[in-house]
Design a protein around this motif. Sequence first.
Motif, PDB file in Angstrom:
ATOM      1  N   UNK A 157     116.209  62.603 116.425  1.00 14.31           N
ATOM      2  CA  UNK A 157     114.878  62.605 117.036  1.00 14.31           C
ATOM      3  C   UNK A 157     114.300  64.011 116.900  1.00 14.31           C
ATOM      4  N   UNK A 158     113.054  64.063 116.509  1.00 12.86           N
ATOM      5  CA  UNK A 158     112.333  65.336 116.392  1.00 12.86           C
ATOM      6  C   UNK A 158     110.925  65.125 116.917  1.00 12.86           C
ATOM      7  N   UNK A 159     110.706  65.516 118.158  1.00  8.83           N
ATOM      8  CA  UNK A 159     109.438  65.279 118.831  1.00  8.83           C
ATOM      9  C   UNK A 159     109.120  63.789 118.790  1.00  8.83           C
ATOM     10  N   UNK A 160     108.061  63.383 118.083  1.00  7.66           N
ATOM     11  CA  UNK A 160     107.708  61.965 118.028  1.00  7.66           C
ATOM     12  C   UNK A 160     108.324  61.253 116.826  1.00  7.66           C
ATOM     13  N   UNK A 161     109.055  61.983 115.996  1.00  7.71           N
ATOM     14  CA  UNK A 161     109.670  61.394 114.811  1.00  7.71           C
ATOM     15  C   UNK A 161     111.124  61.028 115.092  1.00  7.71           C
ATOM     16  N   UNK A 162     111.618  60.001 114.424  1.00 14.89           N
ATOM     17  CA  UNK A 162     113.031  59.635 114.592  1.00 14.89           C
ATOM     18  C   UNK A 162     113.497  58.796 113.423  1.00 14.89           C
ATOM     19  N   UNK A 163     114.812  58.627 113.334  1.00 14.03           N
ATOM     20  CA  UNK A 163     115.410  57.754 112.332  1.00 14.03           C
ATOM     21  C   UNK A 163     116.479  56.908 112.983  1.00 14.03           C
ATOM     22  N   UNK A 164     116.707  55.706 112.448  1.00  9.41           N
ATOM     23  CA  UNK A 164     117.705  54.804 113.026  1.00  9.41           C
ATOM     24  C   UNK A 164     118.325  53.928 111.949  1.00  9.41           C
ATOM     25  N   UNK A 165     119.612  53.644 112.120  1.00  5.26           N
ATOM     26  CA  UNK A 165     120.313  52.663 111.308  1.00  5.26           C
ATOM     27  C   UNK A 165     120.359  51.370 112.107  1.00  5.26           C
ATOM     28  N   UNK A 166     119.817  50.293 111.559  1.00  9.38           N
ATOM     29  CA  UNK A 166     119.713  49.021 112.277  1.00  9.38           C
ATOM     30  C   UNK A 166     120.499  47.927 111.577  1.00  9.38           C
ATOM     31  N   UNK A 206     110.535  56.956 111.456  1.00 15.07           N
ATOM     32  CA  UNK A 206     109.149  57.001 111.905  1.00 15.07           C
ATOM     33  C   UNK A 206     108.698  58.449 111.833  1.00 15.07           C
ATOM     34  N   UNK A 207     107.682  58.694 111.030  1.00 11.99           N
ATOM     35  CA  UNK A 207     107.170  60.039 110.830  1.00 11.99           C
ATOM     36  C   UNK A 207     105.681  60.051 111.118  1.00 11.99           C
ATOM     37  N   UNK A 208     105.287  60.868 112.090  1.00 13.75           N
ATOM     38  CA  UNK A 208     103.879  60.966 112.481  1.00 13.75           C
ATOM     39  C   UNK A 208     103.316  59.595 112.833  1.00 13.75           C
ATOM     40  N   UNK A 209     104.120  58.790 113.500  1.00 13.14           N
ATOM     41  CA  UNK A 209     103.698  57.469 113.944  1.00 13.14           C
ATOM     42  C   UNK A 209     103.740  56.399 112.880  1.00 13.14           C
ATOM     43  N   UNK A 210     104.178  56.739 111.679  1.00 10.93           N
ATOM     44  CA  UNK A 210     104.197  55.807 110.566  1.00 10.93           C
ATOM     45  C   UNK A 210     105.628  55.399 110.254  1.00 10.93           C
ATOM     46  N   UNK A 211     105.883  54.084 110.219  1.00 18.98           N
ATOM     47  CA  UNK A 211     107.219  53.577 109.934  1.00 18.98           C
ATOM     48  C   UNK A 211     107.473  53.570 108.430  1.00 18.98           C
ATOM     49  N   UNK A 212     108.629  54.086 108.027  1.00 15.85           N
ATOM     50  CA  UNK A 212     109.022  54.131 106.620  1.00 15.85           C
ATOM     51  C   UNK A 212     110.427  53.543 106.506  1.00 15.85           C
ATOM     52  N   UNK A 213     110.573  52.506 105.701  1.00 14.60           N
ATOM     53  CA  UNK A 213     111.880  51.905 105.465  1.00 14.60           C
ATOM     54  C   UNK A 213     112.533  52.624 104.291  1.00 14.60           C
ATOM     55  N   UNK A 214     113.657  53.286 104.545  1.00  9.20           N
ATOM     56  CA  UNK A 214     114.306  54.092 103.516  1.00  9.20           C
ATOM     57  C   UNK A 214     115.411  53.348 102.777  1.00  9.20           C
ATOM     58  N   UNK A 215     116.001  52.338 103.406  1.00  7.73           N
ATOM     59  CA  UNK A 215     117.071  51.577 102.755  1.00  7.73           C
ATOM     60  C   UNK A 215     117.083  50.173 103.334  1.00  7.73           C
ATOM     61  N   UNK A 216     117.373  49.201 102.474  1.00  2.00           N
ATOM     62  CA  UNK A 216     117.360  47.794 102.889  1.00  2.00           C
ATOM     63  C   UNK A 216     118.514  47.066 102.232  1.00  2.00           C
ATOM     64  N   UNK A 217     119.185  46.221 102.985  1.00  2.00           N
ATOM     65  CA  UNK A 217     120.127  45.261 102.428  1.00  2.00           C
ATOM     66  C   UNK A 217     119.924  43.949 103.186  1.00  2.00           C
TER      67      UNK A 217
END
Length: 229
Positions: A126-135, A49-60
């Motif tokens: 996590x960076x302020x309001x930005x973050x990444x996660x493996x789900x 999530x960058x600047x409130x926008x969700x971005x999917x970087x990898x999918x299986x």
Amino acid sequence: MEWQRYAEQMAQLARDLVAQDSVRATLDEIAASAVKLVEGCDAAGILTVSKGRAVTLAVCGDMVEESDRLQGELGEGPCFDAARRVDGERLFRIADMTTPQPSWPRFSRAARELGIGSMTGVLLYTEQEDFGALNLYSRRPGAFGKDIEAAGWLLASHAAVALDSARTVDQLEHALETRHAVGEAMGILMERHRLSEDEAFGVLRRISQNHNIKLRDVARRVRVDPPQG
């Protein structure tokens, strides 16, 4: 013997990831490895999530992109909760998504409609309001127990390193868009001129080199104005 097999799988995973030639390929391999190595895992993905926008970087697997989109659109879900926690806990696990989840009622209702039975994930950064996660996702409730944590952490560690090697999330998203454009352009050339995949890519690359035009711009021109056979 079970732990020996597990150790061998983890060692092979590390070798496979090192062998990838790009950040995108590494993230794709991580998602695929999660489905392959974690028992009960039907789908996996890497969300940022960058600047409130969700971005999917990898999918299986299915359900991943829609789940990511919903969390970003609604601004709620387990990934958002993990990013906002102040106790330092970076792993989350939802044992039964088929039951009401008061913390994020809108997302949980949509998740049930997607067929998500249980879910687990690891916060990558996590960076302020930005973050990444493996789900990781399963179609059945109760699929993920504490025994998956070691695999989850290992996969997440590789994902975090891969993301750190890229300058920004925008760079990764741009790479996604470029790959998609090139793939479409190759498909057009293959259909119109009966070329193989390698031949179609070679045409795009030669045009790019001969005219000093970026490959993605060549691909976009082919998509807008396909060459006639």
